[in-house]
Structure formats: C-alpha cells, structure tokens
Write a protein that holds these residues in place. Structure first.
Motif, PDB file in Angstrom:
ATOM      1  N   SER A  16       0.827  -1.203   0.000  1.00 47.75           N
ATOM      2  CA  SER A  16       0.000   0.000   0.000  1.00 47.75           C
ATOM      3  C   SER A  16       0.864   1.258   0.000  1.00 47.75           C
ATOM      4  O   SER A  16       0.612   2.205  -0.749  1.00 47.75           O
ATOM      5  CB  SER A  16      -0.927  -0.006   1.215  1.00 47.75           C
ATOM      6  OG  SER A  16      -1.677   1.184   1.281  1.00 47.75           O
ATOM      7  N   THR A  17       1.906   1.247   0.825  1.00 47.72           N
ATOM      8  CA  THR A  17       2.801   2.404   0.901  1.00 47.72           C
ATOM      9  C   THR A  17       3.548   2.619  -0.405  1.00 47.72           C
ATOM     10  O   THR A  17       3.605   3.735  -0.928  1.00 47.72           O
ATOM     11  CB  THR A  17       3.811   2.219   2.048  1.00 47.72           C
ATOM     12  OG1 THR A  17       3.103   2.104   3.282  1.00 47.72           O
ATOM     13  CG2 THR A  17       4.772   3.402   2.123  1.00 47.72           C
ATOM     14  N   TRP A  18       4.099   1.533  -0.952  1.00 48.91           N
ATOM     15  CA  TRP A  18       4.862   1.675  -2.188  1.00 48.91           C
ATOM     16  C   TRP A  18       3.975   2.026  -3.376  1.00 48.91           C
ATOM     17  O   TRP A  18       4.412   2.734  -4.286  1.00 48.91           O
ATOM     18  CB  TRP A  18       5.655   0.399  -2.472  1.00 48.91           C
ATOM     19  CG  TRP A  18       6.898   0.320  -1.648  1.00 48.91           C
ATOM     20  CD1 TRP A  18       7.147  -0.514  -0.610  1.00 48.91           C
ATOM     21  CD2 TRP A  18       8.065   1.149  -1.767  1.00 48.91           C
ATOM     22  NE1 TRP A  18       8.386  -0.272  -0.067  1.00 48.91           N
ATOM     23  CE2 TRP A  18       8.977   0.749  -0.759  1.00 48.91           C
ATOM     24  CE3 TRP A  18       8.416   2.199  -2.626  1.00 48.91           C
ATOM     25  CZ2 TRP A  18      10.214   1.348  -0.590  1.00 48.91           C
ATOM     26  CZ3 TRP A  18       9.664   2.806  -2.456  1.00 48.91           C
ATOM     27  CH2 TRP A  18      10.531   2.380  -1.448  1.00 48.91           C
ATOM     28  N   LEU A  19       2.733   1.552  -3.370  1.00 48.38           N
ATOM     29  CA  LEU A  19       1.799   1.959  -4.425  1.00 48.38           C
ATOM     30  C   LEU A  19       1.546   3.456  -4.344  1.00 48.38           C
ATOM     31  O   LEU A  19       1.492   4.153  -5.365  1.00 48.38           O
ATOM     32  CB  LEU A  19       0.482   1.183  -4.292  1.00 48.38           C
ATOM     33  CG  LEU A  19      -0.614   1.537  -5.308  1.00 48.38           C
ATOM     34  CD1 LEU A  19      -0.124   1.318  -6.732  1.00 48.38           C
ATOM     35  CD2 LEU A  19      -1.882   0.730  -5.033  1.00 48.38           C
ATOM     36  N   GLY A  20       1.401   3.960  -3.098  1.00 49.08           N
ATOM     37  CA  GLY A  20       1.221   5.402  -2.915  1.00 49.08           C
ATOM     38  C   GLY A  20       2.420   6.189  -3.398  1.00 49.08           C
ATOM     39  O   GLY A  20       2.281   7.232  -4.045  1.00 49.08           O
ATOM     40  N   VAL A  21       3.622   5.683  -3.104  1.00 49.39           N
ATOM     41  CA  VAL A  21       4.852   6.359  -3.548  1.00 49.39           C
ATOM     42  C   VAL A  21       4.945   6.364  -5.072  1.00 49.39           C
ATOM     43  O   VAL A  21       5.308   7.379  -5.693  1.00 49.39           O
ATOM     44  CB  VAL A  21       6.093   5.673  -2.939  1.00 49.39           C
ATOM     45  CG1 VAL A  21       7.374   6.239  -3.550  1.00 49.39           C
ATOM     46  CG2 VAL A  21       6.111   5.858  -1.430  1.00 49.39           C
ATOM     47  N   LEU A  22       4.600   5.241  -5.701  1.00 48.76           N
ATOM     48  CA  LEU A  22       4.628   5.173  -7.166  1.00 48.76           C
ATOM     49  C   LEU A  22       3.616   6.138  -7.782  1.00 48.76           C
ATOM     50  O   LEU A  22       3.906   6.783  -8.801  1.00 48.76           O
ATOM     51  CB  LEU A  22       4.343   3.742  -7.628  1.00 48.76           C
ATOM     52  CG  LEU A  22       5.451   2.719  -7.394  1.00 48.76           C
ATOM     53  CD1 LEU A  22       4.973   1.323  -7.772  1.00 48.76           C
ATOM     54  CD2 LEU A  22       6.709   3.090  -8.206  1.00 48.76           C
ATOM     55  N   CYS A  23       2.440   6.249  -7.166  1.00 47.52           N
ATOM     56  CA  CYS A  23       1.448   7.214  -7.646  1.00 47.52           C
ATOM     57  C   CYS A  23       1.968   8.641  -7.491  1.00 47.52           C
ATOM     58  O   CYS A  23       1.774   9.487  -8.369  1.00 47.52           O
ATOM     59  CB  CYS A  23       0.131   7.045  -6.885  1.00 47.52           C
ATOM     60  SG  CYS A  23      -0.795   5.558  -7.310  1.00 47.52           S
ATOM     61  N   GLY A  24       2.641   8.909  -6.364  1.00 52.23           N
ATOM     62  CA  GLY A  24       3.218  10.237  -6.153  1.00 52.23           C
ATOM     63  C   GLY A  24       4.302  10.549  -7.162  1.00 52.23           C
ATOM     64  O   GLY A  24       4.392  11.671  -7.676  1.00 52.23           O
ATOM     65  N   ALA A  25       5.134   9.550  -7.483  1.00 54.80           N
ATOM     66  CA  ALA A  25       6.190   9.739  -8.489  1.00 54.80           C
ATOM     67  C   ALA A  25       5.583   9.976  -9.863  1.00 54.80           C
ATOM     68  O   ALA A  25       6.054  10.833 -10.631  1.00 54.80           O
ATOM     69  CB  ALA A  25       7.102   8.513  -8.516  1.00 54.80           C
ATOM     70  N   GLY A  26       4.520   9.240 -10.182  1.00 56.07           N
ATOM     71  CA  GLY A  26       3.853   9.431 -11.472  1.00 56.07           C
ATOM     72  C   GLY A  26       3.246  10.811 -11.584  1.00 56.07           C
ATOM     73  O   GLY A  26       3.348  11.471 -12.642  1.00 56.07           O
ATOM     74  N   ALA A  27       2.620  11.285 -10.505  1.00 52.37           N
ATOM     75  CA  ALA A  27       2.055  12.635 -10.504  1.00 52.37           C
ATOM     76  C   ALA A  27       3.149  13.669 -10.708  1.00 52.37           C
ATOM     77  O   ALA A  27       2.997  14.625 -11.485  1.00 52.37           O
ATOM     78  CB  ALA A  27       1.315  12.891  -9.192  1.00 52.37           C
TER      79      ALA A  27
END
Length: 333
Positions: A16-27
């Motif tokens: 869950s945390t790493w998915l959030g980080v990947l979404c933040g990087a994509g944004a």
C-alpha cells in the motif's frame, strides 16, 4: 507459521505504501511537464496559458463525468461543493497565476527555492494530525529536503541579478503566495478525500476540473484586456496543442494519481511526494537545455531522493505482538 503471518501482514502494508509512492512519483512526472509549457508557447502570457490549460481541463473533465454525473452528484453535499470552489482556486487558478508571475518577476531560481519548501510546510502541518509520526522523527527528512531545494537554486541566486528591489519584493510575495496557496490545497484536498468515501479519487478530480474550468472562463475578459500582440495561426495551433497536452497529462492524469496517493499515504508522507515534481522538472530542464547536471544539481538529486527514503523509513511501524498470528488463525481471507 507465526513468522509467516507477520511477514504477510507487513507485506500488505508495504504494498500500500509503495503503491502510494509510485502514484506520487507518477504525478510528479506529469506535473514536471508544466515547467516546459511556457518555453513551448513563449508568445502567450502566463494568464493566457492558465486559461488555456484549465479551460481544456474543465472541458475534458465534463465529458468524462457525464456518464456518472447523477451518481456522483447524489453523494455531494453543499459543503463539498464549497470545498471544490476554494480547492480549485488554491490548487489550480490562484496557484498557477502566482507561480507564473513569481517566475516572470523574480526568476525560476528564487521561485523554485520558496515553492520547493512545500514538502516542509505540508509535512509539518500533517505531523499535528492524530496518530501522525512525530515531527522529531521527520526532522532528518525535512532537513535533507531543505538542503536539496537550496542546492537547486544556489548557483542562480549567487549570480548577480538585474531586477530592482521593488520587483524582487513583488516576486517574493508571489512566490510565498504560491507556497501558501498550494500548501492549503494539498492539506485540504487530502482531508476531503478521506472524508468522502462514496466519491472516488478520479471523480473528485473531474469535479475539481469542471469547477476550475468555470473559474478560467471568468479570466478571459482580463486576458483580452491585457492582450497587446497579434499571433499567427501556427502560434495559436501550438498554444492549443500545449494546452490540451498539459490539461490531459498534468491535470487529468497527474491529479488522478495524486488523489489516489492521498488516500494511500498519511499527510506527513504526502508532503514528501511533492519532491518528485521538483526532481522531474529538473530532469526535463536538463533534457531541454541539452546538458549534464552541475555539481549542485547532482547534490540536489541525491538529497531529495534521500529525503523521501528517510521519510519512508520514519513511517515504518514495527509489527505489534497482536499481528504475529498464524496464517490459518483469525484474519485469513
């Protein structure tokens, strides 16, 4: 078996945390493209670019929202609509105008340094939330973040400037205004997303787009009044293409990823994700200028990435004794 259950529970949280980080990087990757837009359409003012971007954003959002309009509207309260109005102003319209004027008056270096402290302001506010990671544990990450942002603009700040003191003060005020505006948006948006369970992050972004698009239409008379140049058809074509591209990539895709991330991560970690925009903006600038990074820029890369990793480490929670349950006992799906 107890160890396996513990690892499984930890892995779920980690995903869950790493998915959030990947979404933040994509944004951040999509938002970084915004800094190239003014270079691609230099014949148009920041206000005109703001109107073009957000009018396209609003039109696209309205089209995508039509099939689900009745369902979404049923879950929207009066307070939520009011929140959308001020969030659209704080995070889009007002922020982009202040940012563009700060760059125009005070320069990219000064603006990037001040606005680059967004992760610090958002993280400090988030640390006051109930159950949040204490500010003392976040201090190393915040210091690394501040050092990285300072490295990005140090060379340009150290160079002699030709701007008058009055203009420097105005540019400084615009930059601090942009910092305050987007900080308010990041905090308010994150909290409203947590409050509205029945509205998806994607639909919330589309609603925000419609409201922002309507706000951009109000600015058209001001832009027409300020317009003092005749543009060619090719310039208008480039303006339309850039506006559509920025609206689709930065506002639709980037905001959707950001909203998804805001629901996966605590506010103290959400603030650090803004660093990805700074990193990608710097990468795009190097590609655009066909050059390698300077020593200070390399240092900024290292410091900012380390800041994110340090913040992630501060949010790691040790497994509680109650979590050490065999896979076959209680909680298995």
């Amino acid at each position: 078996m107890a160890l396996a259950g513990s690892i499984a529970a930890g892995t779920g949280a980690s995903r869950s945390t790493w998915l959030g980080v990947l979404c933040g990087a994509g944004a951040g990757a999509f938002w970084g493209l915004v800094f190239l837009a003014p270079e691609l359409v230099r014949a148009f003012s920041p206000l005109e670019l703001t109107i073009g971007r957000y009018a396209c954003y609003g039109a696209m959002s309205a089209v995508l929202l039509v099939p689900r309009w009745k369902t979404v509207r049923a879950h929207m309260s009066r307070a939520a609509w009011i929140a959308l109005v001020w969030l659209a102003l704080a995070g889009n319209t007002v922020y982009f105008i202040l940012l563009a004027n700060a760059v125009h008056i005070g320069g990219i270096a000064m603006t990037s340094i001040i606005v680059g402290f967004l992760p610090v302001t958002v993280t400090v506010v988030g640390s006051r939330d109930h159950g949040a990671v204490p500010l003392a544990k976040l201090a190393p990450s915040l210091l690394l973040c501040a050092a990285g942002v300072l490295c990005i603009g140090w060379q340009a700040i150290a160079a002699p400037g030709e701007t008058s003191l009055a203009n420097r003060v105005i540019g400084l005020a615009c930059a601090f205004g942009a910092l305050a505006s987007w900080s308010a948006f990041a905090i308010g948006n994150s909290r409203w997303l947590a409050r509205l369970d029945a509205v998806s992050a994607h639909d919330w972004n589309l609603l925000l787009g419609v409201v922002t698009g309507l706000q951009s239409l109000v600015l058209i008379p001001v832009a027409l009044w300020q317009a003092d140049a005749v543009r060619t058809s090719s310039q208008w074509s480039s303006f339309l293409i850039v506006s559509l591209a920025v609206a689709l990539l930065a506002s639709i895709a980037g905001n959707a990823l950001w909203n998804r991330m805001s629901r996966l991560l605590p506010l103290t970690l959400v603030g650090q994700m803004i660093l990805f925009e700074t990193l990608f903006a710097l990468i795009y600038a190097l590609i655009w200028e066909h050059r390698l990074p300077t020593l200070f820029e390399v240092a900024a890369f290292v410091l900012l990435i380390t800041a994110v990793l340090t913040c992630l480490a501060a949010h790691r929670k040790p497994a509680a004794a109650d979590d050490l349950v065999p896979l076959g006992e209680g909680g298995a799906h």
